[in-house]
Structures are given as C-alpha cells and as structure tokens.
Design an enzyme around this catalytic site. Sequence first.
Site, mmCIF file in Angstrom:
data_model
loop_
_atom_site.group_PDB
_atom_site.id
_atom_site.type_symbol
_atom_site.label_atom_id
_atom_site.label_comp_id
_atom_site.label_asym_id
_atom_site.label_seq_id
_atom_site.Cartn_x
_atom_site.Cartn_y
_atom_site.Cartn_z
ATOM 1 N N LYS A 1 -4.534 2.546 -3.801
ATOM 2 C CA LYS A 1 -3.359 2.138 -2.410
ATOM 3 C C LYS A 1 -4.783 2.215 -0.880
ATOM 4 O O LYS A 1 -4.606 1.139 -0.647
ATOM 5 C CB LYS A 1 -2.851 2.703 -1.870
ATOM 6 C CG LYS A 1 -1.456 2.981 -2.928
ATOM 7 C CD LYS A 1 -1.400 1.337 -2.809
ATOM 8 C CE LYS A 1 -0.181 1.173 -4.119
ATOM 9 N NZ LYS A 1 0.383 -0.256 -4.479
ATOM 10 N N SER B 1 0.643 -1.001 0.003
ATOM 11 C CA SER B 1 0.273 0.136 -0.162
ATOM 12 C C SER B 1 1.059 1.250 0.053
ATOM 13 O O SER B 1 2.172 0.973 -0.499
ATOM 14 C CB SER B 1 -1.220 -0.054 1.106
ATOM 15 O OG SER B 1 -2.333 1.030 0.901
#
Length: 317
Positions: free
Chosen positions: A188, A170
């Site tokens: 993300k 992420s």
Amino acid sequence: MSVPRSEYLSNSWKDGIFANRVLFITGGAGSIGSAQTRAMVHLGADACIIGRSVEKTEAAAKEIAKVRPGARVIGIGNVDVRSYDSLKSAADRCVADLGSIDYVIAGAAGNFIAPIASLSPNAFKSVIDIDTIGTFNTLKATIPHLIQSAARNPNPNPAGTTGGRFVSTSATFHYTGMPLQSHVSAAKAAIDALMGSVALEYGPYGITANSIAPGAIEGTEGMERLASAKLDKQTRGKHVPIGRWGSVRDIADATVFVFSDAGNYVSGTTLVVDGAGWRRQGAVAVGVDEGMEYPDFLLSGEISKHLKSGRKEKAKI
Ligand code: COA
C-alpha cells in the site's frame, strides 16, 4: 431484496451527477467495491465490474444494476489484475460496450495475517503482485481512456461534469508499521507513492489520482481476514476515536466526493477514512484476540485462530 440507499450512500448527493459516464472498477464485486459501484450507479454512472470469478462478477453486476432504472452494469470475469493483457481486453470491452471509461477504482486486493517468520517469499510477492502491480496494470490499461474523458470534461466546467479520475484502494498500516501485515504495508505504501507520480504526470491532462485509505470497515472480507471474530462490536469500537468501525457507505461517500465536482482540486493525496483510527493504531493489533499483547504474541508465535485465512494449502516454508 434490493439494498437500501442508506447502506451505500448518504443523502448528500444529487441524482444524475455522474450521468452518461462510466466507472471501471477492479474488485467491484467485493464488499467495499460493490458499495462504491452502487453509489456511482445510483448517481447516474454505468459501470464495468472486473473480477476473477465470472459467476460472482456477473451476479454483482446484475444486482447493482437494480439501483437505477436504465442502468447498464457489466460484469467482466476471468480477469486477474496480475495480468496486464486481460485488464487491457477488459478495458477495451468496457469502452466498446458502454462508450467510455471516465472513472477508475483499483480496488482488487489480497490480504491475510502472517508474521514475517511464516511469510514465504511467494506469499509476500503475491500481495505485491495483486495490490501494487495490479494497480499499475489497471492504470496502464485505462489511462488512454481517462485522458479522453478528462478532455471531454474539463476541470472545472460550468456544467459540473467530471471525468478522468483514478482512485486506488490503500490502507493506513504503513504509517506506523503493523505486525503481521508487512506484505500489505509495503504494497500500500507503493500504491500511495504511485498515485503521487500519476498526479504529476497526468495532472496536466486534467486527470486526478488519489488513494482512499479505509480503516476497519464492518462486514468486509478484509476484516474477516484481519480481525478476530471473537472481538465484540463494542470492544473493537473503543479503539477508534469516532467510537465505531466504519461502514462501506463511509467509503462509498468518500469515493463519490473525489469523483464529483466537489473534488476537482483533490489530487495526488490519500483520503483517510478511518474515524482517526490510525492515530491510535498502537492500541489495537490486527490478527490477535483480546488479551494477546504486543510483543508477547510475536515472541510466543501466537495469533488468533478466529480469522479467515484464505489459504489454499500449506505454505512451502
Ligand atoms: N498465511 C501465510 N501464507 C499464505 C496465506 C496465509 N494465510 N495464504 C496464502 N499464503 C501463501 C501461500 O502459501 C503461497 O505461498 P507459497 O507458494 O510459498 O506456499 C502464497 O501465499 C500464494 O498463495 P496462493 O493461494 O497460491 O495465491 P493466490 O494468488 O491464489 O491468492 C492470496 C492470493 C493469497 C492473497 C489470496 O488470499 C487471495 O486471493 N485473496 C483475495 C481476497 C482478499 O484477500 N480479500 C481481502 C482484501 S483486503
């Protein structure tokens, strides 16, 4: 020359903790991905590295296998995470060749600097496709194997073996929003949300699912695309509370933690590995040179020219 351990793994871990288990990683030939893979292989795992380029993927596999005598590391190239079918074939081949998939890292990502004004719908979609859909495809292709792995390695068990673990890659931009990164922020955020649902749906099978969110990491393709090459090391470190950019080892160690017996109860969350950088995210913008201030650079349309763009040809808009 082989990469010294100090570059990809701290001394905190015991050799052999991942013995007889297999890592499946997309983006494993990249700078962060190869450090994560090296660390896992060093500690006993075998690995399948998945990537688009056959040459790059196979070369990385060969190089990483050197970290431990007897290590089996396979490069499976020609796989784009945007294609579920090619990921499914890669997962099947990995299990056929190495016997299982016990750990998965969805590391393949796409990034470049662009304000919304020059981001075409297809450019936005490309990053959503690679990051978000790619993570979902990786999950779908590997989850049956992770279920089996979790059944073989109950969480916890007296031997301390682990399996059935999924980690996605992420970022922290969506915590605050980030100019020039709307595409990555959206992608993300969706990945983090997906990990929460995976943890809920597959936790009862013994599976853990988490995101790791790196901050600015030295020597990575990502930072070549995001940070002006004109920023010197000292200046850029000033914006991070810990006083420096991270290393690929910082991310590899976090990954080992989540996959290890020490990380058994960590699931459905994001491990942020950024020296507390996101808490000062407003202090530094990505994609600009020193002296380019928010919002002036946006209003004048000025961004750094000292970035790797990764662009093949001119966008249609
Ligand atoms: N600024 C604005 N738009 C850009 C861009 C840039 N720097 N680079 C690419 N694009 C646009 C393209 O113009 C195209 O849009 P269009 O069809 O409307 O013109 C769209 O993005 C897709 O580009 P294309 O090169 O065809 O896609 P791809 O699938 O081959 O590549 C990318 C995907 C664009 C994400 C490419 O940068 C990539 O492959 N990245 C992987 C490596 C990487 O980013 N690593 C860092 C991870 S943190």
